[in-house]
Write a protein that holds these residues in place. Sequence first.
Motif, PDB file in Angstrom:
ATOM      1  N   VAL A  69      30.383  37.942  27.823  1.00 20.17           N
ATOM      2  CA  VAL A  69      31.228  36.804  28.206  1.00 20.17           C
ATOM      3  C   VAL A  69      32.687  37.068  27.839  1.00 20.17           C
ATOM      4  CG1 VAL A  69      31.697  34.371  27.718  1.00 20.17           C
ATOM      5  CG2 VAL A  69      29.366  35.120  28.157  1.00 20.17           C
ATOM      6  N   ALA A  70      32.914  37.613  26.648  1.00 18.82           N
ATOM      7  CA  ALA A  70      34.292  37.921  26.230  1.00 18.82           C
ATOM      8  C   ALA A  70      34.912  38.973  27.140  1.00 18.82           C
ATOM      9  CB  ALA A  70      34.305  38.396  24.780  1.00 18.82           C
ATOM     10  N   SER A  71      34.134  39.969  27.543  1.00 20.61           N
ATOM     11  CA  SER A  71      34.641  40.997  28.459  1.00 20.61           C
ATOM     12  C   SER A  71      35.003  40.393  29.814  1.00 20.61           C
ATOM     13  CB  SER A  71      33.601  42.096  28.656  1.00 20.61           C
ATOM     14  OG  SER A  71      33.312  42.723  27.442  1.00 20.61           O
ATOM     15  N   GLY A  72      34.186  39.465  30.295  1.00 20.38           N
ATOM     16  CA  GLY A  72      34.490  38.793  31.555  1.00 20.38           C
ATOM     17  C   GLY A  72      35.762  37.973  31.484  1.00 20.38           C
ATOM     18  N   ILE A  73      35.963  37.291  30.364  1.00 21.42           N
ATOM     19  CA  ILE A  73      37.182  36.493  30.187  1.00 21.42           C
ATOM     20  C   ILE A  73      38.403  37.401  30.135  1.00 21.42           C
ATOM     21  CG2 ILE A  73      38.405  34.997  28.559  1.00 21.42           C
ATOM     22  CD1 ILE A  73      35.645  33.744  27.921  1.00 21.42           C
ATOM     23  N   VAL A  74      38.302  38.508  29.403  1.00 18.53           N
ATOM     24  CA  VAL A  74      39.420  39.456  29.330  1.00 18.53           C
ATOM     25  C   VAL A  74      39.713  40.045  30.706  1.00 18.53           C
ATOM     26  CG1 VAL A  74      40.106  41.712  28.411  1.00 18.53           C
ATOM     27  CG2 VAL A  74      39.137  39.989  26.899  1.00 18.53           C
ATOM     28  N   LEU A  75      38.662  40.401  31.456  1.00 14.71           N
ATOM     29  CA  LEU A  75      38.858  40.945  32.803  1.00 14.71           C
ATOM     30  C   LEU A  75      39.550  39.932  33.702  1.00 14.71           C
ATOM     31  CD1 LEU A  75      38.398  43.186  34.909  1.00 14.71           C
ATOM     32  CD2 LEU A  75      36.185  42.119  35.381  1.00 14.71           C
ATOM     33  N   GLN A  86      44.346  38.217  36.567  1.00 13.56           N
ATOM     34  CA  GLN A  86      45.315  37.161  36.856  1.00 13.56           C
ATOM     35  C   GLN A  86      46.728  37.620  36.539  1.00 13.56           C
ATOM     36  OE1 GLN A  86      44.424  34.506  38.483  1.00 13.56           O
ATOM     37  NE2 GLN A  86      46.530  33.808  38.602  1.00 13.56           N
ATOM     38  N   GLY A  87      46.897  38.351  35.434  1.00 11.66           N
ATOM     39  CA  GLY A  87      48.211  38.892  35.090  1.00 11.66           C
ATOM     40  C   GLY A  87      48.686  39.920  36.103  1.00 11.66           C
ATOM     41  N   ALA A 139      47.787  40.020  39.255  1.00 12.15           N
ATOM     42  CA  ALA A 139      48.097  39.295  40.489  1.00 12.15           C
ATOM     43  C   ALA A 139      49.451  38.608  40.389  1.00 12.15           C
ATOM     44  CB  ALA A 139      47.005  38.273  40.786  1.00 12.15           C
ATOM     45  N   ALA A 140      49.753  38.046  39.241  1.00 13.40           N
ATOM     46  CA  ALA A 140      51.061  37.405  39.052  1.00 13.40           C
ATOM     47  C   ALA A 140      52.180  38.436  39.139  1.00 13.40           C
ATOM     48  CB  ALA A 140      51.112  36.684  37.712  1.00 13.40           C
ATOM     49  N   ALA A 141      51.955  39.618  38.539  1.00  9.10           N
ATOM     50  CA  ALA A 141      52.965  40.675  38.618  1.00  9.10           C
ATOM     51  C   ALA A 141      53.123  41.178  40.057  1.00  9.10           C
ATOM     52  CB  ALA A 141      52.586  41.828  37.699  1.00  9.10           C
ATOM     53  N   ALA A 142      52.026  41.308  40.783  1.00  9.23           N
ATOM     54  CA  ALA A 142      52.099  41.760  42.176  1.00  9.23           C
ATOM     55  C   ALA A 142      52.787  40.722  43.052  1.00  9.23           C
ATOM     56  CB  ALA A 142      50.701  42.054  42.704  1.00  9.23           C
ATOM     57  N   GLN A 143      52.523  39.446  42.789  1.00 10.34           N
ATOM     58  CA  GLN A 143      53.173  38.394  43.557  1.00 10.34           C
ATOM     59  C   GLN A 143      54.662  38.340  43.250  1.00 10.34           C
ATOM     60  OE1 GLN A 143      51.415  34.546  43.013  1.00 10.34           O
ATOM     61  NE2 GLN A 143      52.091  33.842  45.016  1.00 10.34           N
ATOM     62  N   ALA A 144      55.023  38.536  41.992  1.00  9.45           N
ATOM     63  CA  ALA A 144      56.437  38.565  41.618  1.00  9.45           C
ATOM     64  C   ALA A 144      57.139  39.775  42.236  1.00  9.45           C
ATOM     65  CB  ALA A 144      56.585  38.599  40.106  1.00  9.45           C
ATOM     66  N   GLY A 145      56.379  40.850  42.428  1.00 11.74           N
ATOM     67  CA  GLY A 145      56.934  42.043  43.065  1.00 11.74           C
ATOM     68  C   GLY A 145      57.054  41.918  44.572  1.00 11.74           C
ATOM     69  N   GLY A 146      56.521  40.851  45.145  1.00 11.98           N
ATOM     70  CA  GLY A 146      56.649  40.606  46.575  1.00 11.98           C
ATOM     71  C   GLY A 146      55.589  41.268  47.433  1.00 11.98           C
ATOM     72  N   HIS A 161      46.292  39.443  45.123  1.00 13.74           N
ATOM     73  CA  HIS A 161      44.961  39.443  44.514  1.00 13.74           C
ATOM     74  C   HIS A 161      44.182  40.705  44.879  1.00 13.74           C
ATOM     75  CE1 HIS A 161      45.975  35.150  44.160  1.00 13.74           C
ATOM     76  NE2 HIS A 161      45.287  35.254  43.037  1.00 13.74           N
ATOM     77  N   LEU A 162      44.367  41.182  46.107  1.00 11.52           N
ATOM     78  CA  LEU A 162      43.709  42.417  46.521  1.00 11.52           C
ATOM     79  C   LEU A 162      44.228  43.600  45.706  1.00 11.52           C
ATOM     80  CD1 LEU A 162      41.872  44.032  48.419  1.00 11.52           C
ATOM     81  CD2 LEU A 162      43.795  44.183  50.001  1.00 11.52           C
ATOM     82  N   VAL A 163      45.528  43.669  45.527  1.00 13.45           N
ATOM     83  CA  VAL A 163      46.126  44.750  44.735  1.00 13.45           C
ATOM     84  C   VAL A 163      45.641  44.664  43.285  1.00 13.45           C
ATOM     85  CG1 VAL A 163      48.310  45.653  43.840  1.00 13.45           C
ATOM     86  CG2 VAL A 163      48.136  44.969  46.231  1.00 13.45           C
ATOM     87  N   ALA A 164      45.643  43.459  42.727  1.00 16.79           N
ATOM     88  CA  ALA A 164      45.195  43.280  41.344  1.00 16.79           C
ATOM     89  C   ALA A 164      43.726  43.668  41.189  1.00 16.79           C
ATOM     90  CB  ALA A 164      45.403  41.837  40.905  1.00 16.79           C
ATOM     91  N   ALA A 165      42.892  43.265  42.143  1.00 18.08           N
ATOM     92  CA  ALA A 165      41.465  43.601  42.067  1.00 18.08           C
ATOM     93  C   ALA A 165      41.249  45.105  42.219  1.00 18.08           C
ATOM     94  CB  ALA A 165      40.688  42.841  43.136  1.00 18.08           C
ATOM     95  N   ALA A 166      41.985  45.746  43.104  1.00 21.74           N
ATOM     96  CA  ALA A 166      41.835  47.192  43.284  1.00 21.74           C
ATOM     97  C   ALA A 166      42.271  47.943  42.028  1.00 21.74           C
ATOM     98  CB  ALA A 166      42.647  47.656  44.494  1.00 21.74           C
ATOM     99  N   VAL A 167      43.423  47.573  41.495  1.00 22.93           N
ATOM    100  CA  VAL A 167      43.906  48.232  40.274  1.00 22.93           C
ATOM    101  C   VAL A 167      42.949  47.938  39.115  1.00 22.93           C
ATOM    102  CG1 VAL A 167      45.762  48.238  38.560  1.00 22.93           C
ATOM    103  CG2 VAL A 167      46.308  48.302  40.989  1.00 22.93           C
TER     104      VAL A 167
END
Length: 152
Positions: free
Chosen positions: A92-98, A103-104, A106-113, A118-124
Amino acid sequence: MTPDDAQAALDDIRKRHEQSRAEEVRHSSSPFYLGVLASVVLLSYASHDLPNPWGGAMLFPVVMLLALLAFVYVRRAPVLRKPSSGELLVGVASGIVLAAVLQGLAAAAQAGGLPAPHLVAAAVGSVVCLPIAARACRGAGALIRHRAGRQN
């Protein structure tokens, strides 16, 4: 039964328990399981970028992959045992960290334009987490084997 016989029987039970745990770790850390889990994370998290009807439709392949994983695990597992509360807590802790890492990202990718953050964040996240998960499973297996060897 003498006290020495009782202690030998308890030691044998502990040894078999550690052997079954090591076998389960070895079985569940195969590339097949890790690949399917990475696909589940990728598909489910990337579905946030799709328009409304298609985002929900991505749940069907995810559910099918999880059903395939459960079916193959039950059919091919050399040992079936209930996980301990500590193992569940680590999962459960690993899932929360993942989720927080994704989410972080995805936020960085969205800020980067980027158009599909979410696709980029999930792939990375999938590419980075696969070697980490494989190494963690190998480390857990080595620790279990070490404990079992120490008890002999």
